[in-house]
Motif scaffolding. Structure first.
Motif, PDB file in Angstrom:
ATOM      1  N   THR A 129       1.066  -1.025   0.301  1.00  0.00           N
ATOM      2  CA  THR A 129      -0.128  -0.174   0.127  1.00  0.00           C
ATOM      3  C   THR A 129       0.916   0.584  -0.202  1.00  0.00           C
ATOM      4  N   TYR A 130       0.737   2.302  -0.667  1.00  0.00           N
ATOM      5  CA  TYR A 130       1.103   3.799  -0.720  1.00  0.00           C
ATOM      6  C   TYR A 130       0.165   4.420  -1.380  1.00  0.00           C
ATOM      7  N   ALA A 131       0.507   5.382  -1.320  1.00  0.00           N
ATOM      8  CA  ALA A 131      -0.370   7.107  -2.099  1.00  0.00           C
ATOM      9  C   ALA A 131       0.207   7.344  -3.252  1.00  0.00           C
ATOM     10  N   ALA A 132      -0.432   7.877  -4.218  1.00  0.00           N
ATOM     11  CA  ALA A 132       1.122   9.006  -4.885  1.00  0.00           C
ATOM     12  C   ALA A 132       0.740  10.021  -4.403  1.00  0.00           C
ATOM     13  N   SER A 133       2.177  10.895  -4.227  1.00  0.00           N
ATOM     14  CA  SER A 133       1.844  11.865  -3.665  1.00  0.00           C
ATOM     15  C   SER A 133       2.268  12.975  -4.112  1.00  0.00           C
ATOM     16  N   THR A 134       2.005  14.228  -3.562  1.00  0.00           N
ATOM     17  CA  THR A 134       2.180  15.184  -4.567  1.00  0.00           C
ATOM     18  C   THR A 134       3.688  16.643  -4.674  1.00  0.00           C
ATOM     19  N   GLN A 135       4.690  15.406  -4.259  1.00  0.00           N
ATOM     20  CA  GLN A 135       5.994  15.772  -4.210  1.00  0.00           C
ATOM     21  C   GLN A 135       6.369  15.128  -5.330  1.00  0.00           C
ATOM     22  N   THR A 136       6.251  16.088  -6.145  1.00  0.00           N
ATOM     23  CA  THR A 136       7.043  16.779  -7.703  1.00  0.00           C
ATOM     24  C   THR A 136       8.675  17.189  -7.385  1.00  0.00           C
ATOM     25  N   TRP A 137       9.480  16.942  -7.575  1.00  0.00           N
ATOM     26  CA  TRP A 137      10.585  17.537  -7.858  1.00  0.00           C
ATOM     27  C   TRP A 137      11.165  17.893  -9.898  1.00  0.00           C
ATOM     28  N   VAL A 197      11.642   2.271   0.883  1.00  0.00           N
ATOM     29  CA  VAL A 197      11.555   2.565  -0.910  1.00  0.00           C
ATOM     30  C   VAL A 197      10.195   3.411  -1.188  1.00  0.00           C
ATOM     31  N   ARG A 198      10.162   4.348  -2.011  1.00  0.00           N
ATOM     32  CA  ARG A 198       9.406   4.987  -2.653  1.00  0.00           C
ATOM     33  C   ARG A 198       9.835   5.001  -4.057  1.00  0.00           C
ATOM     34  N   CYS A 199       7.862   5.070  -4.318  1.00  0.00           N
ATOM     35  CA  CYS A 199       8.589   4.631  -6.149  1.00  0.00           C
ATOM     36  C   CYS A 199       8.220   5.651  -6.942  1.00  0.00           C
ATOM     37  N   VAL A 200       8.577   5.812  -7.986  1.00  0.00           N
ATOM     38  CA  VAL A 200       8.498   7.770  -8.898  1.00  0.00           C
ATOM     39  C   VAL A 200       8.478   6.984 -10.039  1.00  0.00           C
ATOM     40  N   GLN A 201       7.489   8.103 -10.882  1.00  0.00           N
ATOM     41  CA  GLN A 201       7.394   7.928 -12.483  1.00  0.00           C
ATOM     42  C   GLN A 201       7.624   9.501 -12.495  1.00  0.00           C
ATOM     43  N   PHE A 213      14.068  19.037 -11.722  1.00  0.00           N
ATOM     44  CA  PHE A 213      16.019  19.045 -11.187  1.00  0.00           C
ATOM     45  C   PHE A 213      16.553  19.500 -13.185  1.00  0.00           C
ATOM     46  N   GLY A 214      17.155  20.016 -14.385  1.00  0.00           N
ATOM     47  CA  GLY A 214      17.347  20.337 -14.732  1.00  0.00           C
ATOM     48  C   GLY A 214      16.096  19.747 -16.173  1.00  0.00           C
ATOM     49  N   SER A 215      16.642  18.799 -16.724  1.00  0.00           N
ATOM     50  CA  SER A 215      15.352  18.762 -18.197  1.00  0.00           C
ATOM     51  C   SER A 215      14.243  17.482 -16.802  1.00  0.00           C
ATOM     52  N   SER A 216      14.797  16.886 -15.967  1.00  0.00           N
ATOM     53  CA  SER A 216      13.862  16.162 -15.410  1.00  0.00           C
ATOM     54  C   SER A 216      13.028  15.918 -14.763  1.00  0.00           C
ATOM     55  N   THR A 217      12.046  15.753 -14.868  1.00  0.00           N
ATOM     56  CA  THR A 217      10.551  16.271 -13.414  1.00  0.00           C
ATOM     57  C   THR A 217      10.184  14.858 -12.738  1.00  0.00           C
ATOM     58  N   LEU A 218      10.397  14.195 -11.680  1.00  0.00           N
ATOM     59  CA  LEU A 218       9.581  13.421 -11.083  1.00  0.00           C
ATOM     60  C   LEU A 218       8.488  13.313 -10.017  1.00  0.00           C
ATOM     61  N   THR A 219       7.540  12.038 -10.170  1.00  0.00           N
ATOM     62  CA  THR A 219       6.744  12.254  -9.030  1.00  0.00           C
ATOM     63  C   THR A 219       6.993  11.402  -8.196  1.00  0.00           C
ATOM     64  N   TRP A 220       6.709  11.310  -6.612  1.00  0.00           N
ATOM     65  CA  TRP A 220       7.436  10.172  -5.968  1.00  0.00           C
ATOM     66  C   TRP A 220       6.312  10.099  -5.478  1.00  0.00           C
ATOM     67  N   SER A 221       5.985   8.657  -4.879  1.00  0.00           N
ATOM     68  CA  SER A 221       5.106   7.684  -4.583  1.00  0.00           C
ATOM     69  C   SER A 221       5.289   8.449  -2.662  1.00  0.00           C
ATOM     70  N   ASP A 222       4.301   8.090  -1.650  1.00  0.00           N
ATOM     71  CA  ASP A 222       4.286   7.374  -0.119  1.00  0.00           C
ATOM     72  C   ASP A 222       5.304   6.587  -0.374  1.00  0.00           C
ATOM     73  N   ALA A 223       5.529   6.507   0.501  1.00  0.00           N
ATOM     74  CA  ALA A 223       7.038   4.698   1.355  1.00  0.00           C
ATOM     75  C   ALA A 223       5.787   3.814   1.308  1.00  0.00           C
ATOM     76  N   ILE A 224       6.156   2.997   0.764  1.00  0.00           N
ATOM     77  CA  ILE A 224       6.142   1.861   0.518  1.00  0.00           C
ATOM     78  C   ILE A 224       5.707   1.423   1.585  1.00  0.00           C
ATOM     79  N   GLN A 225       4.556   0.237   2.003  1.00  0.00           N
ATOM     80  CA  GLN A 225       3.619  -0.936   3.191  1.00  0.00           C
ATOM     81  C   GLN A 225       3.433  -1.533   3.236  1.00  0.00           C
ATOM     82  N   ILE A 226       4.235  -2.441   3.623  1.00  0.00           N
ATOM     83  CA  ILE A 226       3.764  -4.377   3.194  1.00  0.00           C
ATOM     84  C   ILE A 226       2.422  -5.086   4.765  1.00  0.00           C
ATOM     85  N   PRO A 227       1.513  -5.523   4.651  1.00  0.00           N
ATOM     86  CA  PRO A 227       1.214  -5.830   5.849  1.00  0.00           C
ATOM     87  C   PRO A 227       1.940  -6.871   5.880  1.00  0.00           C
ATOM     88  N   GLY A 228       1.639  -7.435   7.058  1.00  0.00           N
ATOM     89  CA  GLY A 228       1.970  -8.497   7.273  1.00  0.00           C
ATOM     90  C   GLY A 228       3.569  -8.720   7.961  1.00  0.00           C
TER      91      GLY A 228
END
Length: 238
Positions: free
Chosen positions: A86-94, A234-238, A96-111
């Motif tokens: 489980t994680y949520a797509a955050s609004t954290q978009t940064w 871990v956080r996911c990125v796109q 740098f140069g020509s690259s723009t990346l959006t990051w998810s919340d930290a991954i949580q795995i039940p159990g």
């Protein structure tokens, strides 16, 4: 090692031996992993049978030990991710140069509740740690590498070192500390630097024992390498 999907099933194994042999499953496999036959002579066909996993837990493992005279061979059996991260797509978009990346919340795995890591970076492992109202989830690099597509389903991905470099270039340690927190890292039975540092894995390998990560505190952020057996977030990125 034998890696098995959540569905389980029968897995044939050919044993080459010129003597009598015996096979046994470790206690960790009780109830879900069996081997047949358990004894024989000479070259034989064995079947490893793994039950379907219905547990809300990420991984389970057992060891099958085959003994023939004074010789012993072990086979690790791993059943892969069963819980839905489980994680949520955050609004954290940064940018740098020509690259723009959006990051998810930290991954949580039940159990993901192991109390300790075996100090072996070759084995996929995860664990969680709760202190007060906070719970953090840690994964060693082999776990991240093995489950990358499940941890970060497309179009998300586990960040590469280059992705982390973009983030480091666009922000600073104080920004990341305030927005990403400071869970420290896990190793063995201990959690280190909670409240002082943040550590996150990339998918980029450096060497057999090392992979690239990101480390930050209130003063700086950078992308060093670290031992794969250390438990980072871990956080996911796109």
């Amino acid at each position: 090692a034998l890696y098995v999907t959540t569905a389980g099933g029968d897995y044939p194994v050919v044993l080459a031996s010129n003597a009598s042999w015996a096979a046994a499953v470790s206690a960790e496999g009780d109830g879900w992993c069996t081997v047949t036959p358990t004894s024989g002579t000479g070259r034989s066909a064995l079947t490893f049978t793994v039950a379907e996993s219905t547990l809300d837990a990420p991984d389970r493992s057992a060891t099958v030990t085959i003994t023939a005279g004074t010789l012993t061979q072990t086979v690790a059996v791993w059943q892969t991710l069963t819980a839905t991260p489980t994680y949520a797509a955050s609004t954290q978009t940064w940018t740098f140069g020509s690259s723009t990346l959006t990051w998810s919340d930290a991954i949580q795995i039940p159990g993901c509740n192991k109390d300790t890591y075996e100090n072996n970076g070759a084995e996929p492992q995860c664990r969680s740690y709760t202190s007060g109202t906070n719970t953090w989830y840690y994964y060693n690099w082999p776990y991240v590498n093995q489950h990358a597509a499940q941890l970060c389903p497309s179009p998300w991905r586990v960040p590469t070192k280059d992705d982390l470099d973009v983030l480091v270039g666009a922000t600073n340690g104080a920004t990341l500390m305030s927005s990403w927190g400071s869970a420290g890292y896990a190793l063995g039975s201990s959690i280190y630097y909670v409240g002082s540092y943040g550590y996150y894995w990339s998918s980029t390998e450096l060497a057999t024992s090392y992979a690239y990560c990101m480390r930050f505190d209130t003063g700086n952020a950078y992308t060093p390498s670290a031992f794969k057996d250390q438990g980072y977030q871990v956080r996911c990125v796109q």
